[in-house]
Motif scaffolding. Sequence first.
Motif, mmCIF file in Angstrom:
data_model
loop_
_atom_site.group_PDB
_atom_site.id
_atom_site.type_symbol
_atom_site.label_atom_id
_atom_site.label_comp_id
_atom_site.label_asym_id
_atom_site.label_seq_id
_atom_site.Cartn_x
_atom_site.Cartn_y
_atom_site.Cartn_z
ATOM 1 N N ALA A 12 50.275 3.392 23.742
ATOM 2 C CA ALA A 12 49.236 2.555 24.348
ATOM 3 C C ALA A 12 47.856 2.948 23.830
ATOM 4 C CB ALA A 12 49.274 2.681 25.875
ATOM 5 N N ILE A 13 46.879 2.108 24.158
ATOM 6 C CA ILE A 13 45.469 2.340 23.835
ATOM 7 C C ILE A 13 44.736 2.546 25.158
ATOM 8 C CG2 ILE A 13 43.386 1.353 22.798
ATOM 9 C CD1 ILE A 13 45.363 -0.470 21.152
ATOM 10 N N TYR A 14 43.945 3.608 25.254
ATOM 11 C CA TYR A 14 43.215 3.952 26.468
ATOM 12 C C TYR A 14 41.724 3.867 26.164
ATOM 13 C CZ TYR A 14 47.763 5.812 27.699
ATOM 14 O OH TYR A 14 49.101 5.944 27.953
ATOM 15 N N ALA A 15 40.972 3.179 27.011
ATOM 16 C CA ALA A 15 39.555 2.966 26.739
ATOM 17 C C ALA A 15 38.712 3.171 27.990
ATOM 18 C CB ALA A 15 39.335 1.561 26.205
ATOM 19 N N VAL A 16 37.641 3.963 27.852
ATOM 20 C CA VAL A 16 36.661 4.140 28.928
ATOM 21 C C VAL A 16 35.649 3.006 28.804
ATOM 22 C CG1 VAL A 16 34.894 5.647 29.912
ATOM 23 C CG2 VAL A 16 36.955 6.649 28.885
ATOM 24 N N PHE A 17 35.430 2.291 29.885
ATOM 25 C CA PHE A 17 34.584 1.098 29.868
ATOM 26 C C PHE A 17 33.397 1.271 30.801
ATOM 27 C CE2 PHE A 17 33.720 -3.356 31.235
ATOM 28 C CZ PHE A 17 33.409 -3.873 29.996
ATOM 29 N N HIS A 18 32.191 1.048 30.262
ATOM 30 C CA HIS A 18 30.992 1.100 31.111
ATOM 31 C C HIS A 18 30.452 -0.286 31.407
ATOM 32 C CE1 HIS A 18 28.420 0.453 27.608
ATOM 33 N NE2 HIS A 18 28.967 1.490 27.017
ATOM 34 N N GLY A 19 30.860 -1.296 30.655
ATOM 35 C CA GLY A 19 30.575 -2.680 30.990
ATOM 36 C C GLY A 19 29.187 -3.208 30.697
ATOM 37 N N ARG A 20 28.406 -2.478 29.907
ATOM 38 C CA ARG A 20 27.053 -2.942 29.597
ATOM 39 C C ARG A 20 26.971 -3.355 28.127
ATOM 40 N NH1 ARG A 20 26.818 1.102 33.020
ATOM 41 N NH2 ARG A 20 26.663 2.735 31.477
ATOM 42 N N SER A 21 26.317 -4.465 27.894
ATOM 43 C CA SER A 21 26.113 -4.911 26.513
ATOM 44 C C SER A 21 24.969 -4.121 25.885
ATOM 45 C CB SER A 21 25.776 -6.403 26.487
ATOM 46 O OG SER A 21 24.489 -6.627 27.055
ATOM 47 N N PHE A 22 24.903 -4.161 24.553
ATOM 48 C CA PHE A 22 23.828 -3.473 23.851
ATOM 49 C C PHE A 22 22.474 -4.046 24.263
ATOM 50 C CE2 PHE A 22 21.147 -2.646 20.074
ATOM 51 C CZ PHE A 22 21.200 -1.257 20.119
ATOM 52 N N LYS A 23 22.404 -5.372 24.453
ATOM 53 C CA LYS A 23 21.149 -6.011 24.886
ATOM 54 C C LYS A 23 20.699 -5.457 26.242
ATOM 55 C CE LYS A 23 20.792 -10.582 22.857
ATOM 56 N NZ LYS A 23 20.827 -12.016 23.133
ATOM 57 N N GLU A 24 21.651 -5.316 27.169
ATOM 58 C CA GLU A 24 21.316 -4.800 28.497
ATOM 59 C C GLU A 24 20.825 -3.360 28.424
ATOM 60 O OE1 GLU A 24 23.428 -4.003 32.834
ATOM 61 O OE2 GLU A 24 24.564 -4.999 31.258
ATOM 62 N N ILE A 25 21.457 -2.550 27.580
ATOM 63 C CA ILE A 25 21.043 -1.150 27.425
ATOM 64 C C ILE A 25 19.633 -1.074 26.861
ATOM 65 C CG2 ILE A 25 21.527 0.988 26.162
ATOM 66 C CD1 ILE A 25 24.528 0.182 26.334
ATOM 67 N N VAL A 26 19.340 -1.867 25.828
ATOM 68 C CA VAL A 26 18.002 -1.864 25.212
ATOM 69 C C VAL A 26 16.960 -2.356 26.211
ATOM 70 C CG1 VAL A 26 16.585 -2.944 23.422
ATOM 71 C CG2 VAL A 26 18.852 -2.068 22.855
ATOM 72 N N LYS A 27 17.265 -3.453 26.908
ATOM 73 C CA LYS A 27 16.327 -4.017 27.885
ATOM 74 C C LYS A 27 16.010 -3.007 28.992
ATOM 75 C CE LYS A 27 15.664 -8.336 30.393
ATOM 76 N NZ LYS A 27 16.272 -9.610 30.770
ATOM 77 N N SER A 28 17.011 -2.308 29.469
ATOM 78 C CA SER A 28 16.805 -1.304 30.513
ATOM 79 C C SER A 28 15.965 -0.140 30.002
ATOM 80 C CB SER A 28 18.154 -0.786 31.027
ATOM 81 O OG SER A 28 18.875 -1.816 31.632
ATOM 82 N N ALA A 29 16.244 0.292 28.769
ATOM 83 C CA ALA A 29 15.472 1.390 28.180
ATOM 84 C C ALA A 29 14.011 1.000 28.014
ATOM 85 C CB ALA A 29 16.080 1.790 26.843
ATOM 86 N N GLN A 30 13.759 -0.233 27.587
ATOM 87 C CA GLN A 30 12.379 -0.698 27.427
ATOM 88 C C GLN A 30 11.660 -0.793 28.768
ATOM 89 O OE1 GLN A 30 13.139 -4.362 25.319
ATOM 90 N NE2 GLN A 30 12.917 -3.391 23.305
ATOM 91 N N ALA A 31 12.398 -1.062 29.830
ATOM 92 C CA ALA A 31 11.811 -1.157 31.166
ATOM 93 C C ALA A 31 11.718 0.208 31.844
ATOM 94 C CB ALA A 31 12.639 -2.106 32.028
ATOM 95 N N GLY A 32 12.206 1.256 31.162
ATOM 96 C CA GLY A 32 12.151 2.595 31.737
ATOM 97 C C GLY A 32 13.259 2.887 32.740
#
Length: 78
Positions: A12-32
Motif C-alpha cells: 500500500a501507499i501511506y500519505a500524511v495529509f495536511h489539506g492546504r494548497s500552496f496558494k493557501e500556505i503563501v497567502k497565510s504567510a503573507q498575512a503573518g
Amino acid sequence: MGFSDVQVAENAIYAVFHGRSFKEIVKSAQAGVDLPDDGQFIYVFNLKGDPICKYVLDDYIYGIFVDEKKYYCCCRCE
C-alpha cells in the motif's frame, strides 16, 4: 499538493495529509498567519492509487515510518 510525507510500501501507499494548497500556505504567510506544517490525517491507498482507508489523528504529524510486516505505523510528533 497537501501531502507532507508519502511512503510506498510493499502492499500500500501511506500519505500524511495536511489539506492546504500552496496558494493557501503563501497567502497565510503573507498575512503573518503561522499554519502548522504537519497533517492530522493518514490516507492509505492501494498500489493502483485507489483509497483504502483514512486515519484521523488526535495530533499533528509530519512524517511516518511504515512496517507492513508487523502492521504498524510510527509517527513522530513535535
